[in-house]
Design an enzyme around this catalytic site. Structure first.
Site, PDB file in Angstrom:
ATOM      1  N   PRO A  25       0.863  -1.191   0.000  1.00 57.71           N
ATOM      2  CA  PRO A  25       0.000   0.000   0.000  1.00 57.71           C
ATOM      3  C   PRO A  25       0.896   1.237   0.000  1.00 57.71           C
ATOM      4  O   PRO A  25       1.811   1.342   0.812  1.00 57.71           O
ATOM      5  CB  PRO A  25      -0.785  -0.122   1.308  1.00 57.71           C
ATOM      6  CG  PRO A  25       0.000  -1.047   2.175  1.00 57.71           C
ATOM      7  CD  PRO A  25       0.810  -1.927   1.277  1.00 57.71           C
ATOM      8  N   GLN A  80      -6.916  -1.360   1.956  1.00 53.31           N
ATOM      9  CA  GLN A  80      -6.458  -1.125   3.329  1.00 53.31           C
ATOM     10  C   GLN A  80      -7.250   0.004   3.980  1.00 53.31           C
ATOM     11  O   GLN A  80      -7.425   1.061   3.376  1.00 53.31           O
ATOM     12  CB  GLN A  80      -4.971  -0.758   3.330  1.00 53.31           C
ATOM     13  CG  GLN A  80      -4.408  -0.666   4.744  1.00 53.31           C
ATOM     14  CD  GLN A  80      -2.992  -0.121   4.772  1.00 53.31           C
ATOM     15  OE1 GLN A  80      -2.753   1.047   4.455  1.00 53.31           O
ATOM     16  NE2 GLN A  80      -2.056  -0.963   5.164  1.00 53.31           N
ATOM     17  N   CYS A 109       1.193   2.895  10.087  1.00 45.29           N
ATOM     18  CA  CYS A 109       1.501   4.246   9.575  1.00 45.29           C
ATOM     19  C   CYS A 109       2.106   5.109  10.683  1.00 45.29           C
ATOM     20  O   CYS A 109       1.495   5.304  11.736  1.00 45.29           O
ATOM     21  CB  CYS A 109       0.247   4.916   9.013  1.00 45.29           C
ATOM     22  SG  CYS A 109       0.614   6.570   8.392  1.00 45.29           S
ATOM     23  N   LYS A 148      -1.226  -5.122   8.679  1.00 46.69           N
ATOM     24  CA  LYS A 148       0.158  -4.726   8.375  1.00 46.69           C
ATOM     25  C   LYS A 148       0.721  -4.007   9.593  1.00 46.69           C
ATOM     26  O   LYS A 148       0.107  -3.058  10.095  1.00 46.69           O
ATOM     27  CB  LYS A 148       0.174  -3.819   7.149  1.00 46.69           C
ATOM     28  CG  LYS A 148       1.553  -3.378   6.703  1.00 46.69           C
ATOM     29  CD  LYS A 148       1.511  -2.885   5.264  1.00 46.69           C
ATOM     30  CE  LYS A 148       2.852  -2.353   4.790  1.00 46.69           C
ATOM     31  NZ  LYS A 148       3.080  -0.960   5.185  1.00 46.69           N
ATOM     32  N   ASN A 209       8.216  -7.388   4.437  1.00 43.17           N
ATOM     33  CA  ASN A 209       8.240  -6.075   3.787  1.00 43.17           C
ATOM     34  C   ASN A 209       9.419  -5.252   4.299  1.00 43.17           C
ATOM     35  O   ASN A 209       9.709  -5.245   5.486  1.00 43.17           O
ATOM     36  CB  ASN A 209       6.909  -5.346   4.053  1.00 43.17           C
ATOM     37  CG  ASN A 209       6.925  -3.894   3.610  1.00 43.17           C
ATOM     38  OD1 ASN A 209       6.633  -2.997   4.392  1.00 43.17           O
ATOM     39  ND2 ASN A 209       7.265  -3.634   2.372  1.00 43.17           N
ATOM     40  N   GLY A 210      10.047  -4.557   3.350  1.00 40.53           N
ATOM     41  CA  GLY A 210      11.135  -3.646   3.705  1.00 40.53           C
ATOM     42  C   GLY A 210      12.382  -3.917   2.908  1.00 40.53           C
ATOM     43  O   GLY A 210      12.952  -5.013   2.970  1.00 40.53           O
ATOM     44  N   ASP A 211      12.769  -2.926   2.078  1.00 37.64           N
ATOM     45  CA  ASP A 211      14.026  -2.990   1.326  1.00 37.64           C
ATOM     46  C   ASP A 211      14.082  -4.074   0.259  1.00 37.64           C
ATOM     47  O   ASP A 211      15.104  -4.745   0.105  1.00 37.64           O
ATOM     48  CB  ASP A 211      15.223  -3.152   2.285  1.00 37.64           C
ATOM     49  CG  ASP A 211      15.544  -1.855   2.997  1.00 37.64           C
ATOM     50  OD1 ASP A 211      15.093  -0.794   2.529  1.00 37.64           O
ATOM     51  OD2 ASP A 211      16.234  -1.910   4.033  1.00 37.64           O
ATOM     52  N   GLY A 233       7.643  -2.100  -1.844  1.00 34.49           N
ATOM     53  CA  GLY A 233       7.167  -0.729  -1.674  1.00 34.49           C
ATOM     54  C   GLY A 233       7.883   0.222  -2.618  1.00 34.49           C
ATOM     55  O   GLY A 233       7.677   0.208  -3.835  1.00 34.49           O
ATOM     56  N   ARG A 234       8.796   1.037  -2.057  1.00 33.19           N
ATOM     57  CA  ARG A 234       9.431   2.096  -2.843  1.00 33.19           C
ATOM     58  C   ARG A 234      10.173   1.585  -4.067  1.00 33.19           C
ATOM     59  O   ARG A 234      10.280   2.297  -5.065  1.00 33.19           O
ATOM     60  CB  ARG A 234      10.372   2.903  -1.936  1.00 33.19           C
ATOM     61  CG  ARG A 234       9.621   3.725  -0.900  1.00 33.19           C
ATOM     62  CD  ARG A 234      10.542   4.185   0.213  1.00 33.19           C
ATOM     63  NE  ARG A 234      11.051   3.047   0.972  1.00 33.19           N
ATOM     64  CZ  ARG A 234      11.964   3.111   1.910  1.00 33.19           C
ATOM     65  NH1 ARG A 234      12.483   4.293   2.217  1.00 33.19           N
ATOM     66  NH2 ARG A 234      12.369   2.028   2.553  1.00 33.19           N
TER      67      ARG A 234
END
Ligand SMILES: Cc1cc2nc3c(=O)[nH]c(=O)nc-3n(C[C@H](O)[C@H](O)[C@H](O)COP(=O)(O)O)c2cc1C
Length: 327
Positions: A25, A80, A109, A148, A209-211, A233-234
């Site tokens: 998301p 979400q 968040c 999440k 999730n992450g990197d 994500g990014r």
């Protein structure tokens, strides 16, 4: 062994997914066109940006319909929601259920105003308070409910195992674990060891999730943590093609080269075309912002960004993309 398991059976509740890759998301990023592109390049599941449950409930019809921009071609889709009040969150379900396959709850968040309203990553400090929300939502829908989370409030208070147990006991069908603390926001390295710990103890699918910036990262996260899926994500911003590379490596053990600058330009043109076709409300600044993200990794990226940022309408944007990317 891992590969066989992966290619065979990836499920969230009774819901079967084609591969272990999903789009995170991303508020301000995940418009319909971007979700569709990620879907088309292989993401087995895409997430909506977070929707404020109170906003959904309180909005008038027009306001609400601007929050509910979805198309069936992007499914499977997780929508979400974020909120504090279990009753209001449950009330908001009626508006999103027709569009999605999974309901996801945002407990991660870290934005100041969200924390101030005791929502999102506020729960990383008070994980036991998630029970009321999850129980209410699980009892109010027939769709799988997922959550999440982050791995804790700060590095001195990692509590991902406790939070995951609370969520699992309350009935979620899967948990996405962002391997950063609330204090970290988006900085520093994601802690995959914490994701691994959650996976070792959980009896439901865990989404790491992450990197994830490359296909190698996706494969390494799956191998290292044992998680069931990875959430990008990014790394996907301006690079939906990353999903094709990830899926190819993870499912077929085939490493695909990154796109050339020219190919990136063609993918960007494809995105611009899709955006004007599928977005019910077209926001030129949104389209231009996506275009700037597509420059990442291209030759002469900063010049390209500078030129693209001068565009004032779609026609100009396309002309500059053609010139700058030589397509
Ligand atoms: C611009 C932006 C918007 C985000 N919006 C959301 C959101 O709406 N809901 C959510 O749960 N996480 C949101 N996140 C967090 C991401 O889903 C993800 O957890 C985080 O970026 C870490 O993954 P990454 O290292 O692959 O980027 C957002 C992150 C960014 C950078």
């Amino acid at each position: 062994m891992c590969l066989m398991l992966r290619s065979r059976d990836i499920r969230i509740a009774k819901f079967r997914l084609a591969n272990p890759l999903c789009l995170a998301p991303l508020l301000g990023v995940n418009c319909i066109a971007f979700r569709l592109m990620c879907h088309n390049y292989g993401a087995a599941l895409v997430y909506s940006p977070m929707l404020h449950s109170t906003g959904l409930v309180k909005a008038d019809d027009e306001g609400r319909s601007s929050m509910l921009e979805f198309v069936k071609e992007e499914r499977p889709l997780a929508i979400q929601i974020i909120g504090r009040d279990p009753n209001i969150m449950a009330e908001s379900l009626q508006y999103i259920e027709p569009y999605c396959d999974i309901i996801d709850l945002n407990f991660g968040c870290p934005d100041k105003d969200i924390l101030g309203q005791k929502m999102g990553a506020y729960f990383s400090k008070h994980p036991e308070q998630m029970t009321k929300i999850v129980s209410k939502i699980v009892g109010s829908t027939n769709k799988p409910v997922t959550a999440k989370i982050r791995i804790g409030w700060d590095s001195q208070h990692l509590n991902q195992n406790k939070a995951a147990k609370i969520l699992e006991d309350a009935g979620v069908a899967a948990i996405a674990v962002h391997g950063r603390t609330t204090k970290q926001r988006y900085s520093g390295k994601a802690n995959w060891e914490s994701i691994k710990q959650v996976k070792e103890k959980a009896n439901i699918p865990i989404i790491g999730n992450g990197d994830i910036w490359s296909a190698d990262d996706a494969k390494r996260m799956l191998d290292m943590t044992g998680c069931d899926m990875v959430m990008v994500g990014r790394g996907a911003m301006g690079n939906p093609y990353l999903f094709r590379r990830c899926v190819s490596l993870v499912m077929e053990e085939k490493a695909l080269p990154d796109q050339t600058t020219e190919q990136k330009g063609r993918t960007l043109l494809e995105f611009i075309k899709l955006y004007s076709k599928v977005q019910p409300v077209k926001r030129f600044t949104e389209l231009r912002q996506h275009s700037l993200w597509f420059c990442t990794g291209a030759k002469g990226a900063s010049t390209k960004r500078l030129m693209l940022s001068k565009a004032e309408n779609e026609e100009e944007l396309v002309r500059i993309v053609r010139k700058e990317f030589k397509v």
